[in-house]
Design a protein around this motif. Structure first.
Motif, PDB file in Angstrom:
ATOM      1  N   GLY A  20      59.955  15.511  61.591  1.00 10.93           N
ATOM      2  CA  GLY A  20      59.025  16.219  62.470  1.00 10.93           C
ATOM      3  C   GLY A  20      59.627  16.707  63.769  1.00 10.93           C
ATOM      4  N   GLY A  21      60.874  16.335  64.042  1.00 13.34           N
ATOM      5  CA  GLY A  21      61.536  16.822  65.240  1.00 13.34           C
ATOM      6  C   GLY A  21      61.340  15.964  66.474  1.00 13.34           C
ATOM      7  N   THR A  22      60.649  14.826  66.351  1.00 18.23           N
ATOM      8  CA  THR A  22      60.473  13.956  67.512  1.00 18.23           C
ATOM      9  C   THR A  22      61.657  13.005  67.693  1.00 18.23           C
ATOM     10  N   ILE A  23      62.510  12.925  66.677  1.00 13.44           N
ATOM     11  CA  ILE A  23      63.774  12.195  66.753  1.00 13.44           C
ATOM     12  C   ILE A  23      64.856  13.136  66.249  1.00 13.44           C
ATOM     13  N   GLU A  24      66.000  13.125  66.898  1.00 10.23           N
ATOM     14  CA  GLU A  24      67.072  14.049  66.519  1.00 10.23           C
ATOM     15  C   GLU A  24      67.524  13.799  65.082  1.00 10.23           C
ATOM     16  N   SER A  25      67.590  14.868  64.333  1.00  8.57           N
ATOM     17  CA  SER A  25      68.081  14.776  62.958  1.00  8.57           C
ATOM     18  C   SER A  25      69.600  14.870  62.989  1.00  8.57           C
ATOM     19  N   LEU A  26      70.231  13.711  63.067  1.00 11.20           N
ATOM     20  CA  LEU A  26      71.689  13.613  63.140  1.00 11.20           C
ATOM     21  C   LEU A  26      72.194  12.784  61.970  1.00 11.20           C
ATOM     22  N   PRO A  27      73.408  13.043  61.505  1.00  7.22           N
ATOM     23  CA  PRO A  27      73.954  12.225  60.414  1.00  7.22           C
ATOM     24  C   PRO A  27      73.903  10.729  60.740  1.00  7.22           C
ATOM     25  N   HIS A  28      74.214  10.398  61.984  1.00  8.51           N
ATOM     26  CA  HIS A  28      74.206   8.997  62.390  1.00  8.51           C
ATOM     27  C   HIS A  28      72.826   8.367  62.208  1.00  8.51           C
ATOM     28  N   ASN A  29      71.777   9.097  62.599  1.00  8.45           N
ATOM     29  CA  ASN A  29      70.421   8.558  62.466  1.00  8.45           C
ATOM     30  C   ASN A  29      70.008   8.423  61.002  1.00  8.45           C
ATOM     31  N   TRP A  30      70.441   9.370  60.160  1.00  6.97           N
ATOM     32  CA  TRP A  30      70.144   9.251  58.725  1.00  6.97           C
ATOM     33  C   TRP A  30      70.858   8.042  58.136  1.00  6.97           C
ATOM     34  N   ARG A  31      72.064   7.800  58.595  1.00  6.25           N
ATOM     35  CA  ARG A  31      72.798   6.636  58.099  1.00  6.25           C
ATOM     36  C   ARG A  31      72.129   5.337  58.528  1.00  6.25           C
ATOM     37  N   ASP A  54      63.729   8.211  73.468  1.00  4.50           N
ATOM     38  CA  ASP A  54      62.713   7.158  73.587  1.00  4.50           C
ATOM     39  C   ASP A  54      62.149   6.785  72.214  1.00  4.50           C
ATOM     40  N   ASN A  55      61.900   7.793  71.390  1.00  5.11           N
ATOM     41  CA  ASN A  55      61.362   7.528  70.049  1.00  5.11           C
ATOM     42  C   ASN A  55      62.357   6.742  69.198  1.00  5.11           C
ATOM     43  N   MET A  56      63.633   7.054  69.364  1.00  2.00           N
ATOM     44  CA  MET A  56      64.657   6.308  68.629  1.00  2.00           C
ATOM     45  C   MET A  56      64.727   4.873  69.126  1.00  2.00           C
ATOM     46  N   ASN A  57      64.546   4.670  70.427  1.00  2.00           N
ATOM     47  CA  ASN A  57      64.524   3.311  70.976  1.00  2.00           C
ATOM     48  C   ASN A  57      63.383   2.501  70.389  1.00  2.00           C
ATOM     49  N   LEU A  58      62.237   3.135  70.229  1.00  2.00           N
ATOM     50  CA  LEU A  58      61.085   2.438  69.647  1.00  2.00           C
ATOM     51  C   LEU A  58      61.382   2.047  68.200  1.00  2.00           C
ATOM     52  N   VAL A  59      62.026   2.928  67.469  1.00  2.00           N
ATOM     53  CA  VAL A  59      62.434   2.602  66.095  1.00  2.00           C
ATOM     54  C   VAL A  59      63.336   1.367  66.111  1.00  2.00           C
ATOM     55  N   SER A  60      64.288   1.358  67.027  1.00  2.00           N
ATOM     56  CA  SER A  60      65.218   0.229  67.113  1.00  2.00           C
ATOM     57  C   SER A  60      64.488  -1.074  67.406  1.00  2.00           C
ATOM     58  N   LEU A  61      63.459  -1.005  68.239  1.00  2.00           N
ATOM     59  CA  LEU A  61      62.684  -2.209  68.556  1.00  2.00           C
ATOM     60  C   LEU A  61      61.953  -2.726  67.321  1.00  2.00           C
ATOM     61  N   THR A  85      72.459  14.594  52.772  1.00  2.00           N
ATOM     62  CA  THR A  85      73.632  15.383  52.374  1.00  2.00           C
ATOM     63  C   THR A  85      73.279  16.852  52.186  1.00  2.00           C
ATOM     64  N   LYS A  86      72.013  17.133  51.932  1.00  2.00           N
ATOM     65  CA  LYS A  86      71.582  18.531  51.817  1.00  2.00           C
ATOM     66  C   LYS A  86      71.444  19.168  53.197  1.00  2.00           C
ATOM     67  N   VAL A  87      71.093  18.328  54.170  1.00  2.00           N
ATOM     68  CA  VAL A  87      70.981  18.830  55.548  1.00  2.00           C
ATOM     69  C   VAL A  87      72.363  18.974  56.174  1.00  2.00           C
ATOM     70  N   LEU A 143      61.261   6.436  61.802  1.00  2.00           N
ATOM     71  CA  LEU A 143      62.530   7.156  61.868  1.00  2.00           C
ATOM     72  C   LEU A 143      62.529   8.354  60.929  1.00  2.00           C
ATOM     73  N   TYR A 144      62.093   8.150  59.714  1.00  2.00           N
ATOM     74  CA  TYR A 144      62.090   9.251  58.739  1.00  2.00           C
ATOM     75  C   TYR A 144      61.147  10.370  59.190  1.00  2.00           C
ATOM     76  N   ASN A 145      59.919   9.988  59.531  1.00  2.00           N
ATOM     77  CA  ASN A 145      58.942  11.001  59.953  1.00  2.00           C
ATOM     78  C   ASN A 145      59.382  11.670  61.254  1.00  2.00           C
ATOM     79  N   GLY A 146      60.029  10.896  62.130  1.00  2.00           N
ATOM     80  CA  GLY A 146      60.494  11.468  63.389  1.00  2.00           C
ATOM     81  C   GLY A 146      61.564  12.523  63.173  1.00  2.00           C
ATOM     82  N   MET A 147      62.520  12.249  62.292  1.00  2.00           N
ATOM     83  CA  MET A 147      63.576  13.235  62.030  1.00  2.00           C
ATOM     84  C   MET A 147      63.022  14.448  61.294  1.00  2.00           C
TER      85      MET A 147
END
Length: 476
Positions: free
Chosen positions: A329-340, A302-309, A363-365, A323-327
């Motif tokens: 802080g753990g409220t958005i999944e920290s995935l390579p795709h989301n960082w990209r 849901d949090n990622m959807n809000l970012v997209s909006l 790249t450090k993660v 998006l940055y704060n969410g990844m």
């Protein structure tokens, strides 16, 4: 929530309790007696029937339902008589008490038929039976798995309910909502041929109930919402959901549905009215944020959807911040795709330096992910920092683990940046690796790069070739 889930909830909540209530009334073995009047006859059961009915009470007290039915079956009756109508009515009640609701239909229908023809029962008693029959057929219609039988059940249920409602000055909300629900179900029974006229009739019934009731039942709102959606009335559905959420804001599914409706409305008008489309997008964002204040729509997805909006609304600063704060802080999944995605939207906001910064942090993660390195290399190329682009392109080729870029594309990127830096040998080596991929055979840009690099190598070798001594040259 879909139309089907709305109506399923209504069906479970309304039909079962109504039928159960009907069954409980069977406990009183009352013999109907038509009240005499100026134009009405008074009917009395025969002596044998009266004696048999007198024997029912002890059997009922001991719950000997089979014995009651056997007793009733043993009464000799005259066809079409008042006795027949009384016995049929009693049999139907016993079937109800034993939860054999389907068996109650035939005797009750025959009892109503006889009373309609000869006036055996008072109107109120007939209407009670008609109401029960409507419910029983509704139960059959909504539980039957035979598509050939369902239309007939629906028709019967609607016929009985309409008769009951037409003759009842103040019907219960349950009766009205069940009738409207049956209209809906029959209208959409064939998804390929929805009966719009019947849908509209159901909607009129519901809207009339809403306007006449002091405190309408929630089931009416739920049913109206399903009808609006079936009629593709997105705007009306959104307005109704806003009202429902104002009354009961703790409905998670309603928040999700409302946000989706605003997005559909925006998509619908974006070509003709971009300003209105943006307004609907803003409403969708506000809906999500209102829900989150109540601890709904707050999963990582849901949090990622809000970012997209936010990003869709070109609010890159807010979107990338969330998006940055969410990844982090753990409220958005920290995935390579989301960082990209984060890096890409920094790029769209003309913030290339920030894009590189967050991607290098990623790249450090994810130290073995090559796709992040590809994206960094491409950004550096846009920034005309070829040396940095070359380094990250090589890192991508070394790491592998590519998500979207094909190995050929990475190899070509190494060859191109190496050539731009004047590293002919490295460019040539990368070209040799790229030639192993099928893509190279169809890529004209690669062919030009290969030719240029090999021409440069040939020219360099020509320059470095030792010159012949003058005497040897003259002796030839």
């Amino acid at each position: 929530m879909s139309d089907h889930s709305h109506l399923s909830a209504i069906r479970r909540w309304r039909l079962a309790p109504v039928v159960t209530a009907a069954a409980l009334t069977f406990a009183s073995c009352v013999v109907y007696a038509q009240q005499p009047g100026p134009e009405k006859k008074s009917f009395q059961p025969s002596t044998k029937t009266s004696e048999a009915f007198g024997k029912l009470k002890p059997l009922q007290d001991s719950q000997n339902w089979a014995g009651m039915l056997t007793l009733l079956d043993g009464i000799a009756i005259e066809p079409n008589s008042y006795d027949e109508a009384l016995i049929l009515d009693m049999k139907a009640k016993i079937y109800g008490m034993t939860n054999q609701l389907g068996k109650a239909i035939a005797p009750w229908e025959r009892a109503v038929e006889l009373s309609d023809k000869y006036g055996y029962f008072p109107e109120k008693a007939v209407l009670d039976i008609v109401f029960f029959l409507g419910q029983l057929y509704a139960q059959e219609a909504t539980t039957s798995k035979d598509p050939k039988l369902q239309p007939g059940y629906f028709t019967k249920a609607l016929t009985y309910f309409k008769r009951f409602l037409d003759k009842t000055p103040k019907p219960t909300p349950e009766a009205v909502s069940t009738y409207a629900m049956l209209l809906y179900y029959k209208a959409v029974a064939d998804p390929n041929k929805v009966d719009q006229v019947m849908l509209q009739e159901a909607r009129k019934v519901v809207e009339n109930a809403l306007t006449t009731a002091i405190k309408p039942k929630e089931s009416f709102y739920q049913l109206l919402l399903a009808l609006q959606q079936q009629q593709n009335d997105l705007s009306g559905s959104a307005e109704l959901l806003e009202l429902l959420l104002k009354q009961t804001p703790n409905k998670k599914d309603h928040w999700q549905m409302l946000m989706g409706l605003y997005l559909q409305l925006g998509e619908k008008v974006k070509e003709k009215d971009p300003t209105l489309a943006r307004e609907y997008l803003v409403r969708a964002i506000l809906t999500a944020e209102r829900a989150q204040k109540l601890n709904f729509l707050n999963t990582p997805k849901d949090n990622m959807n809000l970012v997209s909006l936010y990003l869709l609304a070109n609010q890159f600063t807010k979107g990338t911040e969330l998006l940055y704060n969410g990844m982090k802080g753990g409220t958005i999944e920290s995935l390579p795709h989301n960082w990209r995605i984060l890096g890409r939207y920094y790029q769209e906001a003309n913030m290339n330096a920030e894009a590189v910064k967050v991607l290098q942090e990623a790249t450090k993660v994810f130290p073995t992910n090559g796709e992040l390195e590809v994206q960094i290399a491409q950004i550096y190329l846009q920034m005309e920092k070829t040396k940095e682009a070359f380094e990250h392109a090589k890192a991508a080729m070394t790491k592998g683990n590519l998500e979207g870029t094909k190995p050929y594309g990475v190899t070509y990127l190494v060859a191109y940046t190496a050539y731009e830096l004047g590293n002919i040998d490295e460019a040539n080596a990368a070209i040799g690796s790229a030639e192993k991929f099928e893509e190279s055979k169809k890529d004209q840009q690669f062919a030009r790069l290969r030719d240029v690099v090999r021409e440069a190598i040939a020219e360099r070798e020509s320059k470095n070739k030792p010159k012949e001594e003058p005497k040897k040259a003259a002796s030839r």
